[in-house]
Every structure is written in C-alpha cells, then in structure tokens.
Motif scaffolding. Structure first.
Motif, PDB file in Angstrom:
ATOM      1  N   LYS A 288       0.678  -1.105  -0.041  1.00  0.00           N
ATOM      2  CA  LYS A 288       0.133   0.275  -0.168  1.00  0.00           C
ATOM      3  C   LYS A 288       1.025   1.302   0.127  1.00  0.00           C
ATOM      4  O   LYS A 288       1.809   1.030   0.650  1.00  0.00           O
ATOM      5  N   SER A 289       0.286   2.061  -0.599  1.00  0.00           N
ATOM      6  CA  SER A 289       1.162   3.587  -0.857  1.00  0.00           C
ATOM      7  C   SER A 289       0.415   4.950  -0.574  1.00  0.00           C
ATOM      8  O   SER A 289      -0.840   4.865  -1.126  1.00  0.00           O
ATOM      9  N   MET A 290       1.072   5.837  -0.244  1.00  0.00           N
ATOM     10  CA  MET A 290       0.105   7.034  -0.319  1.00  0.00           C
ATOM     11  C   MET A 290       1.386   8.216  -0.414  1.00  0.00           C
ATOM     12  O   MET A 290       2.606   7.941   0.024  1.00  0.00           O
ATOM     13  N   SER A 291       1.293   9.142  -1.519  1.00  0.00           N
ATOM     14  CA  SER A 291       2.018  10.292  -1.766  1.00  0.00           C
ATOM     15  C   SER A 291       1.314  11.353  -2.323  1.00  0.00           C
ATOM     16  O   SER A 291       0.323  11.446  -2.870  1.00  0.00           O
ATOM     17  N   MET A 292       2.017  12.529  -1.977  1.00  0.00           N
ATOM     18  CA  MET A 292       1.529  13.724  -2.576  1.00  0.00           C
ATOM     19  C   MET A 292       1.382  13.833  -4.191  1.00  0.00           C
ATOM     20  O   MET A 292       0.698  14.343  -4.559  1.00  0.00           O
ATOM     21  N   GLY A 293       2.221  12.888  -4.937  1.00  0.00           N
ATOM     22  CA  GLY A 293       2.218  12.745  -6.197  1.00  0.00           C
ATOM     23  C   GLY A 293       0.902  12.029  -6.689  1.00  0.00           C
ATOM     24  O   GLY A 293       0.689  12.133  -7.868  1.00  0.00           O
ATOM     25  N   PHE A 294      -0.035  11.435  -5.760  1.00  0.00           N
ATOM     26  CA  PHE A 294      -1.228  11.000  -6.238  1.00  0.00           C
ATOM     27  C   PHE A 294      -2.315  12.378  -6.173  1.00  0.00           C
ATOM     28  O   PHE A 294      -3.325  12.015  -6.751  1.00  0.00           O
TER      29      PHE A 294
END
Length: 295
Positions: free
Chosen positions: A114-120
């Motif tokens: 799982k991942s979270m980023s400002m890039g999303f």
C-alpha cells in the motif's frame, strides 16, 4: 470537468491543504511540541533517511517495503516528500485516492504494498509552490489522515535534509527506528552523520546504515570497481557511531532501469543477486526493529 481532491481553492485553506472533508474527529495542533502518536493499526513505523539527495534512498525504501511484503508482512510506504515525490513512479501508480467512509485517504496499492504520496494528489508536472506552513499542514494530513488498515510495517520515505519535514515527523509520530542511506564518499557521509546526530538528538532508534552504489561490476569484462573511492566508508561511520552496518547494495544498471519503469528490482528480478541484497537488508532491519518477533 473532473473534480480533484486538490484544487486552487484548497491551497488557500491553510488548515486543510489537501481538501479532506472535516469530521470533527481529527485533533488540532496545540501550542508547543505535539505529542507523538502511533499511526492507527500500524505495528511498526520505520523511516528511511539520507540527509542528502542523489544517494538512492527512495529506490532502497521501496525495495525494502517490497522485501517486507515478499517476506509475508503486510507492508505500506508513505512518501513524505511534498515537493519531489518518487513513489508513484517507482510503484507504477497514478490516479487520485478515494475517500473512506471516515473521510480519510485510501492508499493505492501495487505489488502487494500500500502507498500514499503527494504525487497522487497533484499532476505529474505541477509544482507544489507552498510555504512552510502549508507543507507542514499537508504532511500532518498524510501522517494522520490515511486509512492504512492493518499493517505490520509502514516505511516512511523521507526527503533529503534535516529540516521541517524531518522535525515534524519525529515530533508527531512514534517511530520504531530509522535507517540511514549513504554512498561511501566523504561528501555523502558528512551529511549522513548530520542525519545520525539529528535522530539521536530526537531519541529515535537508529537501526543501522546501508551502503549504496559502492561496487560496480562491468557486465562485459566482469571487473569490479569501487567508483566512489573507499568501499568501507559507511562501515567506518557505523563503527565510529556505534550503529549496525545493514548491508551493501551494488551499483547496477538494472536497478535504475527497474525503478524507472515502475517495477522495482525485488519484483522485476526476484532471483537476482540485487534482489537478494535488498532482501538481506530488509531482514536485518526487521530483526533490529522487532518486526519478526511476533509474526
């Protein structure tokens, strides 16, 4: 026109830069230093830091997260670089995260991580032109308003430096340890030492150091060269500061190629020597962090 979570209007809302719906359940910042909190339902949180750009930190961070997943752990990775997020490219992910029933961001997932980023939340070519207050508010939301579900380990990919982002994370999150990434040359090690001293000052456990890109083996003649000088620079630093040497990641063209095409080495070449090096480092990190004690 498609509605985005991130908009010009929301940029102006300093209390809520990511534009998340308010539920009234998120505690506001109090005066003075905030209280460190666990990330809900996450057993271990490990920060990956370099204090210097260009040493391969994000590539190592994502391969470590994938190595944890390959070892059977429920793993996630949080990209805390607001200005230059790398995780969407490294994990070949794009698109906006949806909101959960609790009005929290739901991580995107690929390769079992799982991942979270400002890039999303912003377009690939869109700069995040924010001052410090906005950056810190956005970071607080990424730290506290993501619904990870149950994870054994969350890897935090920290941006270079020892500034606001690092302080916000170390003051707000209960970290189970940090890993320092460096190449062997003196100019990188000097910044790595600054990172070591920062985490010591903040009473964050140092799980060890990883030496990256120290040895290059020519694919044609098979001769090996230490292109950054001494091959033992990181090991000497570990001895000097009393921390563990976690392993050596070689300089190899396929590691870069794998990262650029969004299929990191642990996934793209699971049986290679390079993948084995990442798995070995992840095993040592997990051991030092107590990840494998109760799994």
């Amino acid at each position: 026109m498609k509605t985005r979570l991130f908009s010009t209007l929301r940029v102006l809302q300093h209390e809520n830069p990511l534009g998340l719906p308010r539920t009234g359940t998120i505690p506001r910042m109090q005066r003075g230093l905030p209280e460190r909190r666990r990330i809900q339902h996450v057993r271990k949180v490990i920060a990956i830091s370099s204090a210097k750009g260009g040493v391969g930190k994000s590539t190592i961070a994502v391969n470590l997260a994938l190595s944890f997943a390959r070892s059977g752990l429920r793993a996630g990775i949080l990209d805390t670089d607001i200005f230059g997020p790398s995780i969407p490219t490294l994990l070949n992910l794009s698109g906006e995260p949806r909101l959960s029933a609790n009005n929290q961001l739901v991580p995107l997932e690929n390769y079992g991580v799982k991942s979270m980023s400002m890039g999303f939340l912003v377009d690939d070519a869109a700069p995040v032109v924010w001052r410090g207050l906005m950056v810190m508010k956005a970071l607080q939301q990424l730290l506290h308003e993501v619904e990870w579900g149950a994870l054994d380990v969350l890897v935090l990919d920290l941006p270079p430096g020892t500034g606001d982002t690092q302080l916000t994370i170390t003051q707000q999150i209960e970290l189970d340890g940090t890993v320092i990434i460096s190449t062997p040359q003196d100019i990188a090690l000097k910044d790595a030492v600054k990172g070591i001293n920062m985490f010591k000052k903040m009473n964050i456990p140092l799980l060890g150091m990883v030496q990256n890109m120290s040895l290059f083996t020519c694919p044609h003649c098979q001769n090996s060269t230490h292109i950054f000088g001494s091959h033992a620079g990181v090991m000497h630093t570990c001895e000097e500061y009393g921390i563990d040497f976690l392993g050596d990641i070689p300089l190899h063209a396929s590691i870069c190629d794998d990262a650029d095409r969004g299929k990191p080495t642990v996934v793209a070449e699971p049986d290679s020597d390079r993948a084995a090096a990442f798995m070995a480092v992840a095993g040592q990190v997990g051991k030092n962090a107590g990840l494998f004690d109760s799994t």
